[in-house]
Design an enzyme around this catalytic site. Structure first.
Site, mmCIF file in Angstrom:
data_model
loop_
_atom_site.group_PDB
_atom_site.id
_atom_site.type_symbol
_atom_site.label_atom_id
_atom_site.label_comp_id
_atom_site.label_asym_id
_atom_site.label_seq_id
_atom_site.Cartn_x
_atom_site.Cartn_y
_atom_site.Cartn_z
ATOM 1 N N HIS A 30 50.088 -59.678 22.049
ATOM 2 C CA HIS A 30 49.079 -60.104 23.016
ATOM 3 C C HIS A 30 49.467 -61.411 23.699
ATOM 4 O O HIS A 30 50.315 -62.177 23.232
ATOM 5 C CB HIS A 30 47.720 -60.269 22.328
ATOM 6 C CG HIS A 30 47.740 -61.308 21.238
ATOM 7 N ND1 HIS A 30 47.677 -62.666 21.502
ATOM 8 C CD2 HIS A 30 47.811 -61.195 19.889
ATOM 9 C CE1 HIS A 30 47.712 -63.342 20.361
ATOM 10 N NE2 HIS A 30 47.800 -62.470 19.369
ATOM 11 N N GLU A 41 44.622 -56.979 14.128
ATOM 12 C CA GLU A 41 45.283 -58.012 13.333
ATOM 13 C C GLU A 41 44.795 -57.972 11.883
ATOM 14 O O GLU A 41 43.767 -57.371 11.564
ATOM 15 C CB GLU A 41 45.027 -59.390 13.959
ATOM 16 C CG GLU A 41 45.706 -60.565 13.271
ATOM 17 C CD GLU A 41 47.230 -60.458 13.198
ATOM 18 O OE1 GLU A 41 47.719 -59.578 12.454
ATOM 19 O OE2 GLU A 41 47.916 -61.279 13.846
#
Length: 230
Positions: free
Chosen positions: A10, A84
């Site tokens: 990201h 995550e």
């Protein structure tokens, strides 16, 4: 039959620049992250892509949408398997605080991250199994296609360990993945291999983050030392 998978970390988030251990905290994108998104989207504007899978967290989803911007009608699919690590009590805390208040976890992160057990969260073994099951699933669903995955540093370390070493202990030798770094994986005949790793060529030099040998121990000794961004 060849399936190509682009694994992309990201864009920079506010948690990154604040030196937080973000975990699944849904942090906003930083101003620099917005610029990274624009440049990443331009990089992929002429690349053939069939589908994009993303972690459901904002920083990853916005990264997926930046790529999809130049591909009318492309599907962006939330894939929880690529979220995550759940770091439990450590979520959204400063790295310095973790170094001081969670010494056992910090030591494992430094010396044997594959054995980490996050208080109130996942073990690294569970993360490894989760993210690699997600990778196997999307490969099975997309034979011969080109796939993009937008995800997180902890996820990428676990995927790297599997692809390069075939076992979780490979996390100890993992690459450091920069924000919007692009890694290309080829799946062919049951084999997985990297064609490229952590390519940041779409960013200007001043926005590329070099690999950092981070450790909590060094952080405790030098509060002014820059730390790895999770």
């Amino acid at each position: 039959m060849v399936t190509k998978i682009y694994l992309i970390r990201h864009c920079q988030s506010m948690g990154n620049i604040e030196h937080k251990f973000q975990g699944q905290y849904d942090a906003d994108v930083s101003p620099a992250g917005e610029k990274q998104l624009e440049l990443l989207g331009l990089r992929f504007r002429n690349e053939p892509i069939d589908v994009i899978y993303t972690s459901p967290l904002k920083r990853a989803r916005l990264t997926a949408q930046a790529i999809a911007r130049y591909h009318n009608g492309i599907e962006v699919v939330d894939e929880p398997g690529f979220i995550e690590m759940d770091v439990g009590e450590l979520e959204d805390r400063s790295l310095k605080e973790l170094a001081l208040n969670y010494p056992e976890t910090a030591e494992k992160w430094d010396k044997s991250p594959d054995l980490c057990e996050f208080p109130g969260g996942e073990t690294m073994g569970q993360v490894y199994d989760r993210v690699n099951a997600a990778l196997d699933r999307i490969i099975a669903e997309n034979p011969g296609r080109t796939v993009v995955v937008t995800t997180h540093g902890g996820v990428l370390r676990n995927l790297y360990a599997r692809i390069q070493y075939g076992e979780p202990i490979g996390i100890r030798k993992s690459e450091v993945f920069g924000n919007t770094g692009v890694s290309t994986v080829i799946a062919q005949g049951g084999r997985l291999y990297f064609e490229s790793i952590n390519d940041l060529s779409h960013l200007p030099e001043d926005m590329r983050r070099p690999p950092t040998n981070f450790s909590f121990e060094k952080l405790k000794k030098s509060s002014g030392k820059k730390s790895i961004e999770k």
